[in-house]
Design a protein around this motif. Structure first.
Motif, PDB file in Angstrom:
ATOM      1  N   PHE A  32       0.837  -1.206   0.000  1.00 18.91           N
ATOM      2  CA  PHE A  32       0.000   0.000   0.000  1.00 18.91           C
ATOM      3  C   PHE A  32       0.875   1.261   0.000  1.00 18.91           C
ATOM      4  CE2 PHE A  32      -2.809   3.195   1.938  1.00 18.91           C
ATOM      5  CZ  PHE A  32      -3.913   3.059   1.123  1.00 18.91           C
ATOM      6  N   LEU A  33       2.131   1.112   0.434  1.00 19.61           N
ATOM      7  CA  LEU A  33       3.043   2.262   0.427  1.00 19.61           C
ATOM      8  C   LEU A  33       3.275   2.744  -1.003  1.00 19.61           C
ATOM      9  CD1 LEU A  33       5.637   1.113   3.088  1.00 19.61           C
ATOM     10  CD2 LEU A  33       4.039   2.994   3.288  1.00 19.61           C
ATOM     11  N   TRP A  34       3.174   1.793  -1.943  1.00 19.56           N
ATOM     12  CA  TRP A  34       3.291   2.177  -3.356  1.00 19.56           C
ATOM     13  C   TRP A  34       2.016   2.914  -3.740  1.00 19.56           C
ATOM     14  CZ3 TRP A  34       1.214  -1.137  -7.655  1.00 19.56           C
ATOM     15  CH2 TRP A  34       1.486  -0.554  -8.902  1.00 19.56           C
ATOM     16  N   ARG A  35       0.875   2.267  -3.593  1.00 22.05           N
ATOM     17  CA  ARG A  35      -0.452   2.866  -3.753  1.00 22.05           C
ATOM     18  C   ARG A  35      -1.489   1.771  -3.532  1.00 22.05           C
ATOM     19  NH1 ARG A  35      -1.073   3.749 -10.256  1.00 22.05           N
ATOM     20  NH2 ARG A  35      -1.064   1.563 -10.830  1.00 22.05           N
ATOM     21  N   ASP A  36      -2.767   2.149  -3.498  1.00 26.19           N
ATOM     22  CA  ASP A  36      -3.839   1.168  -3.334  1.00 26.19           C
ATOM     23  C   ASP A  36      -3.803   0.214  -4.535  1.00 26.19           C
ATOM     24  OD1 ASP A  36      -5.961  -0.091  -2.270  1.00 26.19           O
ATOM     25  OD2 ASP A  36      -7.431   1.461  -2.705  1.00 26.19           O
ATOM     26  N   ASN A  37      -3.802  -1.086  -4.273  1.00 31.42           N
ATOM     27  CA  ASN A  37      -3.684  -2.038  -5.379  1.00 31.42           C
ATOM     28  C   ASN A  37      -4.465  -3.315  -5.048  1.00 31.42           C
ATOM     29  OD1 ASN A  37      -1.711  -4.178  -4.205  1.00 31.42           O
ATOM     30  ND2 ASN A  37      -0.809  -2.198  -3.666  1.00 31.42           N
ATOM     31  N   PRO A  38      -4.722  -4.169  -6.030  1.00 25.44           N
ATOM     32  CA  PRO A  38      -5.544  -5.373  -5.792  1.00 25.44           C
ATOM     33  C   PRO A  38      -4.973  -6.300  -4.721  1.00 25.44           C
ATOM     34  CG  PRO A  38      -5.267  -5.011  -8.131  1.00 25.44           C
ATOM     35  CD  PRO A  38      -4.380  -4.024  -7.461  1.00 25.44           C
ATOM     36  N   VAL A  39      -3.655  -6.390  -4.642  1.00 24.73           N
ATOM     37  CA  VAL A  39      -3.045  -7.293  -3.646  1.00 24.73           C
ATOM     38  C   VAL A  39      -3.346  -6.788  -2.239  1.00 24.73           C
ATOM     39  CG1 VAL A  39      -0.896  -8.343  -2.900  1.00 24.73           C
ATOM     40  CG2 VAL A  39      -1.225  -7.810  -5.295  1.00 24.73           C
ATOM     41  N   TYR A  40      -3.257  -5.470  -2.052  1.00 24.85           N
ATOM     42  CA  TYR A  40      -3.570  -4.894  -0.744  1.00 24.85           C
ATOM     43  C   TYR A  40      -5.055  -5.111  -0.429  1.00 24.85           C
ATOM     44  CZ  TYR A  40      -4.765  -1.534   2.806  1.00 24.85           C
ATOM     45  OH  TYR A  40      -5.266  -0.974   3.939  1.00 24.85           O
ATOM     46  N   LYS A  41      -5.905  -4.911  -1.442  1.00 27.03           N
ATOM     47  CA  LYS A  41      -7.353  -5.077  -1.229  1.00 27.03           C
ATOM     48  C   LYS A  41      -7.673  -6.523  -0.832  1.00 27.03           C
ATOM     49  CE  LYS A  41      -9.617  -1.468  -3.891  1.00 27.03           C
ATOM     50  NZ  LYS A  41      -8.893  -0.968  -5.051  1.00 27.03           N
ATOM     51  N   LEU A  42      -6.938  -7.469  -1.415  1.00 24.39           N
ATOM     52  CA  LEU A  42      -7.137  -8.878  -1.087  1.00 24.39           C
ATOM     53  C   LEU A  42      -6.810  -9.127   0.390  1.00 24.39           C
ATOM     54  CD1 LEU A  42      -7.672 -11.759  -2.404  1.00 24.39           C
ATOM     55  CD2 LEU A  42      -5.199 -11.984  -2.367  1.00 24.39           C
ATOM     56  N   ALA A  43      -5.664  -8.592   0.822  1.00 23.84           N
ATOM     57  CA  ALA A  43      -5.263  -8.750   2.237  1.00 23.84           C
ATOM     58  C   ALA A  43      -6.305  -8.110   3.150  1.00 23.84           C
ATOM     59  CB  ALA A  43      -3.897  -8.121   2.461  1.00 23.84           C
ATOM     60  N   GLU A  44      -6.820  -6.964   2.719  1.00 20.67           N
ATOM     61  CA  GLU A  44      -7.830  -6.239   3.499  1.00 20.67           C
ATOM     62  C   GLU A  44      -9.114  -7.082   3.627  1.00 20.67           C
ATOM     63  OE1 GLU A  44      -8.747  -1.551   3.200  1.00 20.67           O
ATOM     64  OE2 GLU A  44      -9.496  -2.777   1.589  1.00 20.67           O
ATOM     65  N   SER A  45      -9.516  -7.700   2.510  1.00 23.06           N
ATOM     66  CA  SER A  45     -10.728  -8.532   2.532  1.00 23.06           C
ATOM     67  C   SER A  45     -10.541  -9.730   3.457  1.00 23.06           C
ATOM     68  CB  SER A  45     -11.056  -9.052   1.128  1.00 23.06           C
ATOM     69  OG  SER A  45     -11.040  -8.014   0.221  1.00 23.06           O
ATOM     70  N   VAL A  46      -9.337 -10.317   3.406  1.00 21.47           N
ATOM     71  CA  VAL A  46      -9.056 -11.477   4.263  1.00 21.47           C
ATOM     72  C   VAL A  46      -9.149 -11.087   5.730  1.00 21.47           C
ATOM     73  CG1 VAL A  46      -7.242 -13.093   4.991  1.00 21.47           C
ATOM     74  CG2 VAL A  46      -7.635 -12.697   2.573  1.00 21.47           C
ATOM     75  N   VAL A  47      -8.531  -9.959   6.085  1.00 18.07           N
ATOM     76  CA  VAL A  47      -8.498  -9.584   7.508  1.00 18.07           C
ATOM     77  C   VAL A  47      -9.891  -9.187   8.008  1.00 18.07           C
ATOM     78  CG1 VAL A  47      -7.926  -7.105   7.439  1.00 18.07           C
ATOM     79  CG2 VAL A  47      -7.010  -8.526   9.226  1.00 18.07           C
ATOM     80  N   VAL A  48     -10.705  -8.605   7.138  1.00 16.30           N
ATOM     81  CA  VAL A  48     -12.073  -8.256   7.558  1.00 16.30           C
ATOM     82  C   VAL A  48     -12.856  -9.532   7.874  1.00 16.30           C
ATOM     83  CG1 VAL A  48     -14.282  -7.293   6.763  1.00 16.30           C
ATOM     84  CG2 VAL A  48     -12.178  -6.036   6.376  1.00 16.30           C
ATOM     85  N   GLY A  49     -12.767 -10.513   6.976  1.00 14.55           N
ATOM     86  CA  GLY A  49     -13.490 -11.777   7.173  1.00 14.55           C
ATOM     87  C   GLY A  49     -13.002 -12.534   8.398  1.00 14.55           C
ATOM     88  N   VAL A  50     -11.676 -12.633   8.541  1.00 17.34           N
ATOM     89  CA  VAL A  50     -11.126 -13.394   9.676  1.00 17.34           C
ATOM     90  C   VAL A  50     -11.451 -12.689  10.999  1.00 17.34           C
ATOM     91  CG1 VAL A  50      -9.026 -14.278  10.754  1.00 17.34           C
ATOM     92  CG2 VAL A  50      -9.242 -14.360   8.325  1.00 17.34           C
ATOM     93  N   SER A  51     -11.284 -11.365  11.039  1.00 22.39           N
ATOM     94  CA  SER A  51     -11.530 -10.638  12.298  1.00 22.39           C
ATOM     95  C   SER A  51     -12.981 -10.785  12.740  1.00 22.39           C
ATOM     96  CB  SER A  51     -11.217  -9.157  12.136  1.00 22.39           C
ATOM     97  OG  SER A  51      -9.926  -8.991  11.709  1.00 22.39           O
ATOM     98  N   ALA A  52     -13.911 -10.590  11.794  1.00 25.05           N
ATOM     99  CA  ALA A  52     -15.341 -10.694  12.142  1.00 25.05           C
ATOM    100  C   ALA A  52     -15.640 -12.100  12.665  1.00 25.05           C
ATOM    101  CB  ALA A  52     -16.204 -10.377  10.934  1.00 25.05           C
ATOM    102  N   GLY A  53     -15.126 -13.104  11.952  1.00 19.25           N
ATOM    103  CA  GLY A  53     -15.355 -14.489  12.378  1.00 19.25           C
ATOM    104  C   GLY A  53     -14.693 -14.788  13.711  1.00 19.25           C
ATOM    105  N   TYR A  54     -13.479 -14.283  13.888  1.00 18.24           N
ATOM    106  CA  TYR A  54     -12.734 -14.553  15.119  1.00 18.24           C
ATOM    107  C   TYR A  54     -13.490 -14.027  16.339  1.00 18.24           C
ATOM    108  CZ  TYR A  54      -9.041 -14.374  18.607  1.00 18.24           C
ATOM    109  OH  TYR A  54      -8.322 -14.533  19.764  1.00 18.24           O
ATOM    110  N   TRP A  55     -13.906 -12.759  16.289  1.00 17.86           N
ATOM    111  CA  TRP A  55     -14.569 -12.170  17.464  1.00 17.86           C
ATOM    112  C   TRP A  55     -15.928 -12.797  17.710  1.00 17.86           C
ATOM    113  CZ3 TRP A  55     -11.474 -10.438  20.742  1.00 17.86           C
ATOM    114  CH2 TRP A  55     -10.304  -9.787  20.349  1.00 17.86           C
ATOM    115  N   MET A  56     -16.584 -13.243  16.620  1.00 18.17           N
ATOM    116  CA  MET A  56     -17.879 -13.913  16.782  1.00 18.17           C
ATOM    117  C   MET A  56     -17.695 -15.256  17.498  1.00 18.17           C
ATOM    118  SD  MET A  56     -20.542 -14.127  13.712  1.00 18.17           S
ATOM    119  CE  MET A  56     -21.794 -15.386  13.755  1.00 18.17           C
ATOM    120  N   ILE A  57     -16.644 -15.962  17.123  1.00 16.84           N
ATOM    121  CA  ILE A  57     -16.383 -17.263  17.751  1.00 16.84           C
ATOM    122  C   ILE A  57     -15.953 -17.091  19.206  1.00 16.84           C
ATOM    123  CG2 ILE A  57     -14.787 -19.241  17.707  1.00 16.84           C
ATOM    124  CD1 ILE A  57     -17.067 -19.382  15.671  1.00 16.84           C
TER     125      ILE A  57
END
Lengths: 234, 375
Positions: free
Chosen positions: B150-175
């Motif tokens: 992301f230091l380079w700029r917003d890009n698909p690889v960063y967005k992928l990591a962002e999507s992963v962390v959103v899904g895992v975090s939501a699931g983690y706290w729910m569990i």
């Protein structure tokens, strides 16, 4: 009608909590209300998860821009929920090996542990680490020593930063450490004085202010004067 | 502003930037291949082996076996019941239930175990590469690089990591909420026997607690917020949460923040310190430590002045003129020093996190450094 009933409910449970702090025989009531509060907070996490699922599934079905990322979020979310609920890969509790789900959900080697250890923890800590660049960049652009207050802020940040790194300690290492009259000028000691005296005084005063503010806001909720948390009546 | 943004929208600049990224990625992949080819020397002495890879995690097997014992006990109503307890199986005993746990070991221990197994295959425990954990290290490393991209700029690889962390975090706290709160406090209250038998054998329960229906009912009302038609019902659990929190914080804040902070202000302003006399006569009065005494007294006065002046700045019922204005001005200076210290601390914390991530990349993944002697 509904809003009034909700405000009365908030007042009753709030006053029960206040009362139990002063009347020890009623402590059981406070414990029960806190337990219910914790259960509701846990259900709020379920609501949050369900809402995330709903919003992302809507985005996927509408093929909105970036729906592929929503698909990744939904998949990872469902996988996390699945392995967490079933405790996949986590062994049972050694005291109760016959109960399959009795083990620790975060036991090392389990799938849920894997997701935390290798996905959630590294990504979140890197996201926070990323802020180091942006905070430094923003500070470089925004901080200007234009008046006394700005000079104090900049100078303090500089001393605290330097006082906690080797190069900062090295800069003032020529000041004798065993002479109490001048040793406070060494950057590591100056940083300690700033934290222990000036920062301590400022933080203490802020905490007193915040405590008075929270107490006043809580009181307004308890007597029903503040109902903003219920939203507008429209 | 438009001048600043113009180059980013220029297709030629965009193409050049993309080409540069592809070249950087190709160089990075080449360096990784070279790193794997060179390999690392693992272990020491006769156990030393060269491993052509990196980012691997080694584990040692630890078999667990359990046998049960049935004992007679008296229930609360006096009837005789059978109680089954479990204990680890003794060596040579056939376990009724068994599984294998895998404990992480260092690469050096793995190399030594390979040698030991070659000498005596039957007695040495199995030490092997853990592919799930190795995949985990690689996944974590790639996700770390994805976020840093992301230091380079917003890009698909960063967005992928962002999507992963959103899904895992939501699931983690729910569990976490489910297993730590909903199971013991809700299921444990309403269906204690079933919860104890299938989910939480260590649950202590005196029977069905019908009061558990209250949070269950409020929880159902909270879930109504998912439907637009009945979402208004969600104000009741919200009122419950806000009311409980207000009551709790009202008492706690006054007790722990307001009164406790004010209490710490009642300290002597004049402090006299004495120098320590090593091996001196106990009856002799040690000389005064003037530097220490002046320093401690000055600190106490500065803290008192600071707290009062910042409170004067926060006090808006009086106009900030004259003496009050002067005190408020000193309060602002104290606040600026506090904010500066907080800023410095925050930056230090973030840099420490960045250092930890870089250490992970160079130590756990690339095996280029080894500060803790893991490989």
């Amino acid at each position: 009608m509904g809003r009034n009933a909700a405000a009365v409910l908030a007042s009753i449970v709030g006053l029960v909590m206040v009362l139990t702090a002063f009347a020890r025989p009623l402590e059981f009531l406070g414990t029960a209300v806190v337990d219910w509060f914790n259960v509701l907070a846990a259900i709020a996490f379920v609501l949050g998860g369900a809402n995330l699922l709903k919003m992302n599934l809507l985005k996927i079905s509408a093929r909105d821009a970036g729906w592929g990322y929503s698909a990744v979020t939904v998949s990872v979310f469902l996988i996390t929920i699945g392995v967490g609920l079933l405790k996949v890969g986590a062994h049972p509790d050694p005291l109760h090996p016959d109960v399959a789900l009795s083990g620790d959900k975060e036991a090392v080697g389990g799938a849920f542990w894997w997701l935390y250890e290798y996905a959630m923890s590294p990504i979140t800590s890197t996201l926070f680490a990323l802020l180091a660049f942006y905070v430094a960049s923003a500070a470089f652009r925004a901080f200007r020593a234009k008046n006394t207050a700005a000079i104090l802020l900049l100078g303090t940040a500089f001393v605290v930063l330097l006082g906690r790194v080797y190069v900062g300690v090295l800069l003032t290492s020529w000041i004798p450490a065993d002479n109490a009259w001048v040793s406070w000028l060494r950057l590591e000691n100056l940083s300690g004085i700033i934290m222990g005296v000036f920062n301590n005084a400022g933080t203490r005063a802020m905490m007193i202010g915040i405590a008075i503010g929270i107490a006043a806001t809580s009181l307004k909720i308890l007597v029903g004067l503040d109902r903003s948390y219920l939203g507008s009546s429209d | 502003m438009s001048q600043l943004n113009a180059p980013l929208h220029d297709p030629a600049v965009e193409r050049r930037a993309n080409r540069m990224m592809v070249v950087i990625l190709a160089i990075a992949c080449g360096l990784l291949a070279l790193r794997a080819l060179i390999g690392s020397s693992i272990g020491s002495g006769a156990d030393a082996v060269t491993e052509h890879g990196f980012g691997m995690v080694y584990v040692q097997e630890s078999p667990k076996g359990f046998v049960s014992e049935v004992a007679k006990d008296r229930a609360a109503d006096g009837t005789e019941v059978e109680v089954r307890t479990w204990k680890p199986a003794a060596p040579g005993q056939t376990p009724e239930i068994s599984w294998t746990e895998w404990n992480e070991v260092t690469a050096g221990e793995w190399a030594a175990a390979q040698r030991a197994r070659a000498d005596a295959p039957a007695s040495a425990p199995l030490v092997t590469v853990s592919w799930p954990r190795t995949a985990g290290v690689w996944f974590a490393a790639l996700m770390t690089l994805a976020v840093l991209s992301f230091l380079w700029r917003d890009n698909p690889v960063y967005k992928l990591a962002e999507s992963v962390v959103v899904g895992v975090s939501a699931g983690y706290w729910m569990i976490v909420a489910t297993w730590d709160t909903l199971v013991p406090k809700l299921a444990g209250a309403l269906v204690p026997a079933w919860t104890k038998a299938h989910l939480m054998p260590s649950l202590e329960s005196a029977g069905v607690d019908w009061w558990g229906l209250v949070p269950l009912g409020l929880g159902m009302l909270l879930l109504c917020r998912l439907s637009a038609r009945v979402s208004w019902l969600g104000i009741f659990p919200l009122a419950f949460v806000v009311g409980t929190f207000a009551g709790l914080r009202f008492v706690q804040n006054i007790e722990s923040d307001l009164l406790a902070q004010v209490a710490t202000m009642f300290e002597p302003l004049v402090v006299v310190k004495h120098q320590a006399l090593a091996g001196a006569d106990a009856a002799a009065t040690p000389p005064i430590d003037w530097a220490g005494s002046i320093g401690a007294s000055l600190s106490a006065v500065l803290i008192l002045v600071g707290v009062l002046s910042v409170l004067a700045y926060f006090f808006f019922s009086l106009e900030h003129t004259g003496a009050v204005g002067g005190a408020a001005r000193v309060g602002i200076w104290y606040l600026m020093i506090t904010f500066g210290a907080s800023f410095g601390f925050t930056v230090m914390g973030r840099i420490a996190l960045l250092a930890a991530r870089l250490e992970f990349l160079f130590d756990d993944w690339l095996w280029l450094i080894d500060p803790s002697g893991k490989h």
